[in-house]
Design a protein around this motif. Structure first.
Motif, PDB file in Angstrom:
ATOM      1  N   ILE A 122      50.729  -7.903 -68.850  1.00 20.72           N
ATOM      2  CA  ILE A 122      52.141  -8.139 -69.165  1.00 20.72           C
ATOM      3  C   ILE A 122      52.300  -8.543 -70.625  1.00 20.72           C
ATOM      4  CG2 ILE A 122      54.076  -9.712 -68.731  1.00 20.72           C
ATOM      5  CD1 ILE A 122      53.183  -9.759 -65.787  1.00 20.72           C
ATOM      6  N   ASP A 123      51.444  -9.434 -71.100  1.00 20.71           N
ATOM      7  CA  ASP A 123      51.526  -9.887 -72.491  1.00 20.71           C
ATOM      8  C   ASP A 123      51.304  -8.733 -73.471  1.00 20.71           C
ATOM      9  OD1 ASP A 123      51.984 -12.449 -71.586  1.00 20.71           O
ATOM     10  OD2 ASP A 123      49.875 -13.072 -71.758  1.00 20.71           O
ATOM     11  N   ILE A 124      50.467  -7.772 -73.093  1.00 19.26           N
ATOM     12  CA  ILE A 124      50.188  -6.624 -73.965  1.00 19.26           C
ATOM     13  C   ILE A 124      51.361  -5.650 -74.008  1.00 19.26           C
ATOM     14  CG2 ILE A 124      48.734  -4.558 -74.226  1.00 19.26           C
ATOM     15  CD1 ILE A 124      46.394  -6.230 -73.141  1.00 19.26           C
ATOM     16  N   TRP A 125      51.996  -5.408 -72.858  1.00 19.10           N
ATOM     17  CA  TRP A 125      52.960  -4.318 -72.729  1.00 19.10           C
ATOM     18  C   TRP A 125      54.420  -4.761 -72.679  1.00 19.10           C
ATOM     19  CZ3 TRP A 125      51.610   0.682 -73.210  1.00 19.10           C
ATOM     20  CH2 TRP A 125      50.262   1.010 -73.049  1.00 19.10           C
ATOM     21  N   LYS A 126      54.722  -6.044 -72.734  1.00 27.16           N
ATOM     22  CA  LYS A 126      56.106  -6.495 -72.554  1.00 27.16           C
ATOM     23  C   LYS A 126      57.029  -6.058 -73.686  1.00 27.16           C
ATOM     24  CE  LYS A 126      55.152 -11.105 -74.471  1.00 27.16           C
ATOM     25  NZ  LYS A 126      55.083 -12.548 -74.141  1.00 27.16           N
ATOM     26  N   GLU A 127      56.469  -5.743 -74.833  1.00 29.33           N
ATOM     27  CA  GLU A 127      57.247  -5.174 -75.931  1.00 29.33           C
ATOM     28  C   GLU A 127      56.600  -3.861 -76.355  1.00 29.33           C
ATOM     29  OE1 GLU A 127      57.573  -7.905 -79.136  1.00 29.33           O
ATOM     30  OE2 GLU A 127      58.683  -9.406 -77.990  1.00 29.33           O
ATOM     31  N   TYR A 128      57.413  -2.836 -76.517  1.00 30.00           N
ATOM     32  CA  TYR A 128      56.888  -1.529 -76.907  1.00 30.00           C
ATOM     33  C   TYR A 128      57.692  -1.009 -78.092  1.00 30.00           C
ATOM     34  CZ  TYR A 128      54.633   3.029 -76.339  1.00 30.00           C
ATOM     35  OH  TYR A 128      53.873   4.173 -76.531  1.00 30.00           O
ATOM     36  N   LYS A 152      62.815  -2.566 -57.048  1.00 31.64           N
ATOM     37  CA  LYS A 152      63.944  -3.074 -57.813  1.00 31.64           C
ATOM     38  C   LYS A 152      63.715  -2.802 -59.294  1.00 31.64           C
ATOM     39  CE  LYS A 152      66.489  -7.254 -59.088  1.00 31.64           C
ATOM     40  NZ  LYS A 152      66.579  -8.725 -58.971  1.00 31.64           N
ATOM     41  N   GLU A 153      64.726  -2.247 -59.937  1.00 28.82           N
ATOM     42  CA  GLU A 153      64.631  -1.924 -61.356  1.00 28.82           C
ATOM     43  C   GLU A 153      65.341  -2.988 -62.192  1.00 28.82           C
ATOM     44  OE1 GLU A 153      66.135   1.981 -62.025  1.00 28.82           O
ATOM     45  OE2 GLU A 153      64.732   2.938 -60.614  1.00 28.82           O
ATOM     46  N   THR A 154      64.688  -3.382 -63.287  1.00 32.41           N
ATOM     47  CA  THR A 154      65.270  -4.336 -64.226  1.00 32.41           C
ATOM     48  C   THR A 154      65.349  -3.678 -65.600  1.00 32.41           C
ATOM     49  OG1 THR A 154      64.321  -6.224 -63.028  1.00 32.41           O
ATOM     50  CG2 THR A 154      65.054  -6.606 -65.294  1.00 32.41           C
ATOM     51  N   PRO A 155      66.549  -3.443 -66.128  1.00 33.46           N
ATOM     52  CA  PRO A 155      66.669  -2.781 -67.433  1.00 33.46           C
ATOM     53  C   PRO A 155      66.005  -3.595 -68.545  1.00 33.46           C
ATOM     54  CG  PRO A 155      68.779  -2.842 -66.287  1.00 33.46           C
ATOM     55  CD  PRO A 155      67.861  -3.759 -65.537  1.00 33.46           C
ATOM     56  N   ALA A 156      65.403  -2.904 -69.471  1.00 36.79           N
ATOM     57  CA  ALA A 156      64.827  -3.546 -70.648  1.00 36.79           C
ATOM     58  C   ALA A 156      65.902  -3.700 -71.719  1.00 36.79           C
ATOM     59  CB  ALA A 156      63.660  -2.723 -71.184  1.00 36.79           C
ATOM     60  N   ASP A 157      65.685  -4.633 -72.638  1.00 35.86           N
ATOM     61  CA  ASP A 157      66.541  -4.747 -73.816  1.00 35.86           C
ATOM     62  C   ASP A 157      66.068  -3.726 -74.850  1.00 35.86           C
ATOM     63  OD1 ASP A 157      68.019  -6.827 -72.736  1.00 35.86           O
ATOM     64  OD2 ASP A 157      66.706  -8.379 -73.568  1.00 35.86           O
ATOM     65  N   ILE A 158      67.010  -2.983 -75.412  1.00 38.24           N
ATOM     66  CA  ILE A 158      66.678  -1.937 -76.372  1.00 38.24           C
ATOM     67  C   ILE A 158      67.282  -2.284 -77.722  1.00 38.24           C
ATOM     68  CG2 ILE A 158      66.958   0.501 -76.964  1.00 38.24           C
ATOM     69  CD1 ILE A 158      67.116   1.101 -73.966  1.00 38.24           C
ATOM     70  N   ASN A 159      66.468  -2.201 -78.754  1.00 34.32           N
ATOM     71  CA  ASN A 159      66.930  -2.417 -80.124  1.00 34.32           C
ATOM     72  C   ASN A 159      66.305  -1.341 -81.000  1.00 34.32           C
ATOM     73  OD1 ASN A 159      67.913  -3.346 -82.528  1.00 34.32           O
ATOM     74  ND2 ASN A 159      66.543  -5.127 -82.654  1.00 34.32           N
ATOM     75  N   LYS A 160      67.088  -0.295 -81.258  1.00 41.26           N
ATOM     76  CA  LYS A 160      66.637   0.851 -82.060  1.00 41.26           C
ATOM     77  C   LYS A 160      65.393   1.470 -81.434  1.00 41.26           C
ATOM     78  CE  LYS A 160      68.655  -0.833 -86.380  1.00 41.26           C
ATOM     79  NZ  LYS A 160      68.400  -1.241 -87.785  1.00 41.26           N
ATOM     80  N   ASN A 161      64.213   1.244 -82.021  1.00 40.32           N
ATOM     81  CA  ASN A 161      62.989   1.870 -81.521  1.00 40.32           C
ATOM     82  C   ASN A 161      62.105   0.896 -80.751  1.00 40.32           C
ATOM     83  OD1 ASN A 161      62.459   0.469 -83.958  1.00 40.32           O
ATOM     84  ND2 ASN A 161      60.527   1.584 -84.205  1.00 40.32           N
ATOM     85  N   MET A 162      62.680  -0.196 -80.274  1.00 40.37           N
ATOM     86  CA  MET A 162      61.899  -1.184 -79.526  1.00 40.37           C
ATOM     87  C   MET A 162      62.516  -1.424 -78.156  1.00 40.37           C
ATOM     88  SD  MET A 162      61.183  -5.233 -80.324  1.00 40.37           S
ATOM     89  CE  MET A 162      59.904  -4.986 -81.554  1.00 40.37           C
ATOM     90  N   ALA A 163      61.653  -1.540 -77.142  1.00 40.76           N
ATOM     91  CA  ALA A 163      62.077  -1.922 -75.801  1.00 40.76           C
ATOM     92  C   ALA A 163      61.366  -3.213 -75.421  1.00 40.76           C
ATOM     93  CB  ALA A 163      61.755  -0.822 -74.798  1.00 40.76           C
ATOM     94  N   VAL A 164      62.125  -4.161 -74.914  1.00 39.61           N
ATOM     95  CA  VAL A 164      61.579  -5.444 -74.491  1.00 39.61           C
ATOM     96  C   VAL A 164      61.828  -5.584 -72.987  1.00 39.61           C
ATOM     97  CG1 VAL A 164      61.628  -7.939 -74.764  1.00 39.61           C
ATOM     98  CG2 VAL A 164      62.011  -6.460 -76.757  1.00 39.61           C
ATOM     99  N   PHE A 165      60.749  -5.675 -72.233  1.00 41.52           N
ATOM    100  CA  PHE A 165      60.842  -5.752 -70.779  1.00 41.52           C
ATOM    101  C   PHE A 165      60.878  -7.212 -70.340  1.00 41.52           C
ATOM    102  CE2 PHE A 165      58.914  -1.748 -71.956  1.00 41.52           C
ATOM    103  CZ  PHE A 165      59.614  -0.836 -71.173  1.00 41.52           C
TER     104      PHE A 165
END
Length: 268
Positions: A122-128, A152-165
């Motif tokens: 989780i710590d490795i992949w929580k931000e892409y 159950k799906e939880t949307p990630a936060d998106i900021n331009k080219n980054m996704a934060v789960f």
């Protein structure tokens, strides 16, 4: 109004394409097709015009010619895979599509799904963060969410080219899909280059690279490694070349080893 705009900017692909849309709306389909083709002649990488043109000609859009896996089905199938519980995360799917249009422009579609069995994963992949060239490329994240064991799906936060789960727990998986439009100019225009690595440092269950090109055109490539298979198929006026590798886990490499690392399986 539109004719006046074109008179002011006769090479404006945007105005010409808009004219095509208006012509189609008033029932002049053949004229609309002709106008859209004209807009592409002015701007070879006008993807919106290509999408409209395929629709008016009754053809499937290029991005519909290849399918992406259903995340729930893929995860449930992969749960029987012996590498599913890797402490750093297990990549369930890593897929890249390259759509090569008749005007020799191209757009990409990427899909990745990762199973996270541990807190370390989780710590490795929580931000892409998606790598791209902001001068010549447009990136658009089309899907970004996590899915738990109960689906159950939880949307990630998106900021331009980054996704934060968010709110990830061991046993969740992340799903990310994005597109890249290439708007290269001058010597870089109408060319495709790059490489796709089939030797990731994580266990990978499903990995594919797919070229969708006109049937009378192709993308030059070189294959490195014996583990990569190739399949060719055709749909209407286009061919699909699929490169894939069976699920794998590469041996770990010690950073202080004195021997040369093995060659990676890749396509470039």
């Amino acid at each position: 109004f539109i004719e006046k705009a074109i008179a002011i900017s006769p090479a404006s692909s945007t105005m010409i394409s808009l004219k095509g849309t208006i012509l189609n709306a008033i029932g002049k389909k053949d004229e609309a097709i002709k106008v859209l083709k004209e807009s592409i002649r002015y701007t070879y990488n006008y993807f919106d015009a290509w999408d409209k043109l395929f629709h008016l000609e009754g053809k499937e859009g290029l991005t519909t010619l290849t399918k992406l896996p259903d995340p729930v089905t893929l995860r449930d199938k992969a749960l029987r895979w012996k590498e599913i519980d890797n402490e750093n995360g297990s990549i369930l799917a890593f897929i890249k599509d390259i759509f090569f249009y008749p005007s020799r422009c191209f757009r990409e579609r990427h899909f990745i799904m990762v199973y996270l069995s541990t807190q370390n994963a989780i710590d490795i992949w929580k931000e892409y963060v998606i790598s791209y060239n902001s001068y010549y490329q447009l990136v658009n994240i089309t899907k970004a969410y996590s899915i738990n064991a109960g689906n159950k799906e939880t949307p990630a936060d998106i900021n331009k080219n980054m996704a934060v789960f968010k709110s990830l727990q061991p046993g969740d998986a992340i799903v990310l899909e994005w597109t890249i439009e290439n708007h290269y100019q001058h010597d870089m225009a109408r060319q495709i280059w790059g490489e796709h690595d089939f030797s990731m440092p994580f266990p990978v269950y499903k990995t594919e690279l797919r070229f969708v090109t006109p049937i009378n055109d192709t993308i030059p490539y070189t294959v490195i490694g014996d583990s990569i298979s190739r399949i060719r198929s055709t749909v209407d006026d286009f061919q699909i070349i699929t490169f894939s590798r069976d699920y794998y886990k590469n041996p770990s490499q010690e950073s202080y080893a004195l021997i040369d690392p093995p060659n990676s399986d890749k396509i470039f």
